[in-house]
Design an enzyme around this catalytic site. Sequence first.
Site, PDB file in Angstrom:
ATOM      1  N   GLU A 144     -62.108   6.010 -46.533  1.00 30.66           N
ATOM      2  CA  GLU A 144     -63.203   5.423 -47.301  1.00 30.66           C
ATOM      3  C   GLU A 144     -63.869   4.364 -46.429  1.00 30.66           C
ATOM      4  O   GLU A 144     -63.188   3.565 -45.781  1.00 30.66           O
ATOM      5  CB  GLU A 144     -62.705   4.792 -48.605  1.00 30.66           C
ATOM      6  CG  GLU A 144     -62.141   5.801 -49.593  1.00 30.66           C
ATOM      7  CD  GLU A 144     -61.816   5.182 -50.940  1.00 30.66           C
ATOM      8  OE1 GLU A 144     -62.233   4.022 -51.173  1.00 30.66           O
ATOM      9  OE2 GLU A 144     -61.158   5.844 -51.748  1.00 30.66           O
TER      10      GLU A 144
ATOM     11  N   GLY B  86     -64.790  -7.922 -52.566  1.00 29.28           N
ATOM     12  CA  GLY B  86     -64.214  -7.911 -53.904  1.00 29.28           C
ATOM     13  C   GLY B  86     -65.227  -7.858 -55.022  1.00 29.28           C
ATOM     14  O   GLY B  86     -64.925  -8.229 -56.160  1.00 29.28           O
TER      15      GLY B  86
ATOM     16  N   ASP C 162     -56.968   9.872 -47.562  1.00 34.92           N
ATOM     17  CA  ASP C 162     -58.277   9.217 -47.718  1.00 34.92           C
ATOM     18  C   ASP C 162     -58.794   8.497 -46.486  1.00 34.92           C
ATOM     19  O   ASP C 162     -58.082   7.688 -45.881  1.00 34.92           O
ATOM     20  CB  ASP C 162     -58.195   8.132 -48.810  1.00 34.92           C
ATOM     21  CG  ASP C 162     -58.060   8.695 -50.200  1.00 34.92           C
ATOM     22  OD1 ASP C 162     -58.256   9.895 -50.376  1.00 34.92           O
ATOM     23  OD2 ASP C 162     -57.758   7.911 -51.118  1.00 34.92           O
TER      24      ASP C 162
ATOM     25  N   HIS D 160     -61.206   2.090 -44.754  1.00 39.15           N
ATOM     26  CA  HIS D 160     -60.085   2.005 -45.689  1.00 39.15           C
ATOM     27  C   HIS D 160     -59.354   3.349 -45.671  1.00 39.15           C
ATOM     28  O   HIS D 160     -59.976   4.404 -45.797  1.00 39.15           O
ATOM     29  CB  HIS D 160     -60.648   1.705 -47.079  1.00 39.15           C
ATOM     30  CG  HIS D 160     -59.654   1.670 -48.190  1.00 39.15           C
ATOM     31  ND1 HIS D 160     -59.176   0.497 -48.719  1.00 39.15           N
ATOM     32  CD2 HIS D 160     -59.057   2.662 -48.893  1.00 39.15           C
ATOM     33  CE1 HIS D 160     -58.328   0.762 -49.711  1.00 39.15           C
ATOM     34  NE2 HIS D 160     -58.239   2.073 -49.834  1.00 39.15           N
TER      35      HIS D 160
ATOM     36  N   ARG E 113     -48.222  -8.692 -53.256  1.00 41.08           N
ATOM     37  CA  ARG E 113     -48.332  -7.441 -53.978  1.00 41.08           C
ATOM     38  C   ARG E 113     -46.972  -6.807 -54.261  1.00 41.08           C
ATOM     39  O   ARG E 113     -46.796  -6.122 -55.262  1.00 41.08           O
ATOM     40  CB  ARG E 113     -49.202  -6.476 -53.173  1.00 41.08           C
ATOM     41  CG  ARG E 113     -49.546  -5.199 -53.892  1.00 41.08           C
ATOM     42  CD  ARG E 113     -50.534  -4.428 -53.050  1.00 41.08           C
ATOM     43  NE  ARG E 113     -50.792  -3.112 -53.575  1.00 41.08           N
ATOM     44  CZ  ARG E 113     -51.472  -2.181 -52.921  1.00 41.08           C
ATOM     45  NH1 ARG E 113     -51.942  -2.443 -51.708  1.00 41.08           N
ATOM     46  NH2 ARG E 113     -51.664  -1.000 -53.449  1.00 41.08           N
TER      47      ARG E 113
ATOM     48  N   TRP F  45     -66.441  -3.736 -56.581  1.00 37.93           N
ATOM     49  CA  TRP F  45     -65.246  -4.074 -55.791  1.00 37.93           C
ATOM     50  C   TRP F  45     -65.417  -3.894 -54.284  1.00 37.93           C
ATOM     51  O   TRP F  45     -64.683  -4.506 -53.499  1.00 37.93           O
ATOM     52  CB  TRP F  45     -64.053  -3.215 -56.231  1.00 37.93           C
ATOM     53  CG  TRP F  45     -64.218  -1.735 -55.970  1.00 37.93           C
ATOM     54  CD1 TRP F  45     -64.741  -0.815 -56.821  1.00 37.93           C
ATOM     55  CD2 TRP F  45     -63.879  -1.018 -54.781  1.00 37.93           C
ATOM     56  NE1 TRP F  45     -64.750   0.427 -56.249  1.00 37.93           N
ATOM     57  CE2 TRP F  45     -64.214   0.334 -55.004  1.00 37.93           C
ATOM     58  CE3 TRP F  45     -63.309  -1.386 -53.560  1.00 37.93           C
ATOM     59  CZ2 TRP F  45     -64.027   1.329 -54.029  1.00 37.93           C
ATOM     60  CZ3 TRP F  45     -63.106  -0.400 -52.591  1.00 37.93           C
ATOM     61  CH2 TRP F  45     -63.456   0.934 -52.826  1.00 37.93           C
TER      62      TRP F  45
ATOM     63  N   GLU G 235     -53.232  13.326 -51.750  1.00 36.21           N
ATOM     64  CA  GLU G 235     -54.556  12.933 -51.262  1.00 36.21           C
ATOM     65  C   GLU G 235     -54.414  12.182 -49.945  1.00 36.21           C
ATOM     66  O   GLU G 235     -53.472  11.411 -49.751  1.00 36.21           O
ATOM     67  CB  GLU G 235     -55.242  12.051 -52.310  1.00 36.21           C
ATOM     68  CG  GLU G 235     -56.697  11.732 -52.020  1.00 36.21           C
ATOM     69  CD  GLU G 235     -57.375  11.083 -53.235  1.00 36.21           C
ATOM     70  OE1 GLU G 235     -57.189  11.589 -54.363  1.00 36.21           O
ATOM     71  OE2 GLU G 235     -58.077  10.079 -53.051  1.00 36.21           O
TER      72      GLU G 235
END
Length: 282
Positions: free
Chosen positions: A102, A196, A100, A115, A270, A192, A98
């Site tokens: 967004e 957030g 993307d 995004h 992360r 979200w 994929e």
Amino acid sequence: MKTTFLFFLILSFLFLVVALAGNFNQDFDITWGDGRAKILENGQLMTLSLDKASGSGFRSKNQYLFGKIDLKIKFVPGNSAGTVTTYYLSSIGSSHDEIDFEFLGNLSGDPYILHTNVFTQGKGDREQQFYLWFDPTKDFHTYSILWNPQSIIFSVDGTPIRQFKNMESSGIPYPKSQPMWIYSSLWNADDWATRGGLVKTDWTKAPFIASYTNFNAQACVWSSTSTSSSCNSTTQNSWLSENLDITGQSRIKWVQNNYMIYNYCNDIKRFPQGFPRECSLN
């Protein structure tokens, strides 16, 4: 005789231009939305709509294995908080690939967030986010995906903003064998999408509408019957070997230095055990 020849020459040129411009009736199917997606102006304009009951979306009739895809989009104006407009390429299945775009809506006066993400063999988590250097709700702007055997390049109005290189030689999977459809959708993600999930969709502003025009695909069309694409080693398509030149490299640095707001390759929280391998190779 000369006048007649010139007339037919002009007609041929006009037909070529229309063919290259694409037609939403010919190139896409509306896949969901119960009438909220509309094809207008003899196939030259598509609109997607979102209200409290449902959003809407469309998908290309063809699958592609590599391509240079251009689409002009004008996004939901005003208070678009909670809404997400997507434009992406994707195969199907748990091990899908994929690519993307967004676009995350925001409160009136606050910028959209662009995004991006790349999935290979079902694995994503390669997000980069940007602000845009213009208001994407005021007019149409061109959002492009170049996907060839060397790299994937995301561009806005011809300005590259991100490149994901083929690093298979270093053990990093690259999407090169699964044909993908082109998708777009407009939907509610107020759990979200905006800060957030702190800012919810204001349904008094519905319906929310995004508009599309000037679809163009220089691409290898996949044939499910022959399990092959329309491109081969003799096909003369310069985009198949296109890469960033010095100017392109300079422009991508300008965008990332001035408008990038998130890069997974910098997110220590992360990835406490170390960044994904492609981060150090880029």
